[in-house]
Write a protein that holds these residues in place. Structure first.
Motif, PDB file in Angstrom:
ATOM      1  N   GLU A  97      91.844  -9.551  -0.437  1.00 17.94           N
ATOM      2  CA  GLU A  97      92.187  -8.908  -1.701  1.00 17.94           C
ATOM      3  C   GLU A  97      92.397  -7.411  -1.456  1.00 17.94           C
ATOM      4  N   ARG A  98      93.521  -6.856  -1.957  1.00 18.78           N
ATOM      5  CA  ARG A  98      93.834  -5.463  -1.668  1.00 18.78           C
ATOM      6  C   ARG A  98      94.159  -4.716  -2.959  1.00 18.78           C
ATOM      7  N   ASP A 135      94.518  -1.240 -16.902  1.00 18.90           N
ATOM      8  CA  ASP A 135      93.997  -1.572 -15.577  1.00 18.90           C
ATOM      9  C   ASP A 135      93.445  -0.323 -14.889  1.00 18.90           C
ATOM     10  N   ILE A 136      94.149   0.796 -15.020  1.00 16.29           N
ATOM     11  CA  ILE A 136      93.677   2.053 -14.425  1.00 16.29           C
ATOM     12  C   ILE A 136      92.327   2.441 -15.021  1.00 16.29           C
ATOM     13  N   ALA A 137      92.218   2.329 -16.360  1.00 11.51           N
ATOM     14  CA  ALA A 137      90.962   2.664 -17.026  1.00 11.51           C
ATOM     15  C   ALA A 137      89.842   1.719 -16.587  1.00 11.51           C
ATOM     16  N   TYR A 138      90.144   0.430 -16.519  1.00 12.63           N
ATOM     17  CA  TYR A 138      89.150  -0.587 -16.135  1.00 12.63           C
ATOM     18  C   TYR A 138      88.685  -0.377 -14.695  1.00 12.63           C
ATOM     19  N   SER A 139      89.628  -0.192 -13.779  1.00 10.63           N
ATOM     20  CA  SER A 139      89.292  -0.053 -12.359  1.00 10.63           C
ATOM     21  C   SER A 139      88.591   1.276 -12.077  1.00 10.63           C
ATOM     22  N   SER A 140      89.026   2.343 -12.757  1.00 13.51           N
ATOM     23  CA  SER A 140      88.372   3.649 -12.575  1.00 13.51           C
ATOM     24  C   SER A 140      86.936   3.596 -13.072  1.00 13.51           C
ATOM     25  N   ARG A 176      82.320  -5.719  -7.379  1.00 15.98           N
ATOM     26  CA  ARG A 176      82.436  -6.552  -6.174  1.00 15.98           C
ATOM     27  C   ARG A 176      83.886  -6.630  -5.711  1.00 15.98           C
ATOM     28  N   ARG A 177      84.807  -6.656  -6.667  1.00 15.33           N
ATOM     29  CA  ARG A 177      86.224  -6.715  -6.318  1.00 15.33           C
ATOM     30  C   ARG A 177      86.646  -5.474  -5.527  1.00 15.33           C
TER      31      ARG A 177
END
Length: 284
Positions: free
Chosen positions: A34-35, A157-162, A256-257
């Motif tokens: 996964e990248r 997605d940016i908000a979630y991942s950040s 974890r991702r």
């Protein structure tokens, strides 16, 4: 150029970049790798690099050699700057090429730069003409709808991942602080006294040229076990220790991702805590 065309081209190359990197890493790893920083299947840095090569590099070079060299340099600068900014934003080093030859501060390396140069030639001469033609065939109305929809999804997605990256770093900090509190609660003086007792046995053995090696070895093992047992008993009774275990085991999926997507992730402040967390997750 219409902003919707530019955005869709960026998105397509971000998607293709994710596919290429995922395939490359999966083949090398022997299993699916996964990248990407974002949860969705895109790597924005590839989209930015492609836009830069297509619109700012290609128009000003006339030879394949010039395209290769200029693309190699400019995309490497982009990778270096991205690595630096992300490290400052999240206090983590997301990738590290220190083990590779001809690297610069572990952020870029010659091997990857050569790959970028080759991919840029393929991109400009074979891929982009088809992508550009396909995007321009989409009606203006559909391009607008697609761009707005994709832009909204990517922002989320940016908000979630950040947020996941920030919470992961916060997890490191909490574990580190709790460990410091545990050390204080146990009492450094008592631990040092135990260690001194253990070392005294070794010193006497050297001074007296102890001949009963098996007896000495058993004595040393006893002291080691007593030392470990004492520490373990003390730790197991501390709520702080239980809190650490919770922080090390109840890791959210989004965090974890990130750890899976960046196997060489390092913390600039709490790297020992990060490595221990990786080991705990791997065991589970």
């Amino acid at each position: 150029m219409d902003w919707t065309v530019l955005f869709l081209i960026w998105f397509i190359y971000s998607l293709l970049g994710w596919i290429v990197e995922t395939l490359y890493c999966s083949i090398r790893q022997g299993s699916f790798a996964e990248r990407g920083f974002l949860s969705g299947p895109i790597c924005p840095i590839y989209g930015v690099g492609a836009i830069y090569v297509i619109f700012l590099v290609d128009p000003y070079v006339k030879t394949l050699g010039g395209l290769f060299l200029l693309s190699m340099v400019t995309t490497s600068i982009l990778e270096y700057v991205t690595s630096y900014i992300m490290e400052k934003l999240f206090a983590m080093r997301w990738w590290d090429y220190s083990e590779k030859k001809f690297n610069i501060n572990g952020r870029v390396c010659l091997e990857n730069s050569i790959y970028f140069g080759i991919l840029s030639i393929i991109l400009v001469n074979w891929i982009h003409p088809y992508i550009s033609f396909s995007v321009h065939q989409i009606s203006d109305t559909n391009k607008n709808y697609m761009s707005i929809f994709l832009f909204a999804i990517i922002l989320l997605d940016i908000a979630y991942s950040s947020n996941a990256a920030i919470k992961l770093n916060s997890r490191f900090k909490q574990i580190y602080i709790l460990k410091e509190e545990i050390r204080d609660a146990i009492g450094r003086d008592h631990l040092e006294e135990k260690l001194e007792t253990f070392l005294a046995h070794g010193q006497r053995f050297i001074e007296e040229k102890h001949e009963d090696w098996m007896g000495f070895k058993a004595s040393i093992n006893t002291n080691i076990n007593e030392f470990k047992d004492h520490v373990d008993v003390d730790l197991s009774t501390l709520p702080l220790y239980k809190k650490i275990k919770e922080l090390q085991t109840r890791v959210k999926f989004s965090e974890r991702r990130i750890l899976r997507a960046f196997p060489k992730l390092k913390s600039t402040k709490y790297d020992d805590v990060l490595e221990e967390l990786k080991r705990n997750i791997k065991k589970r």
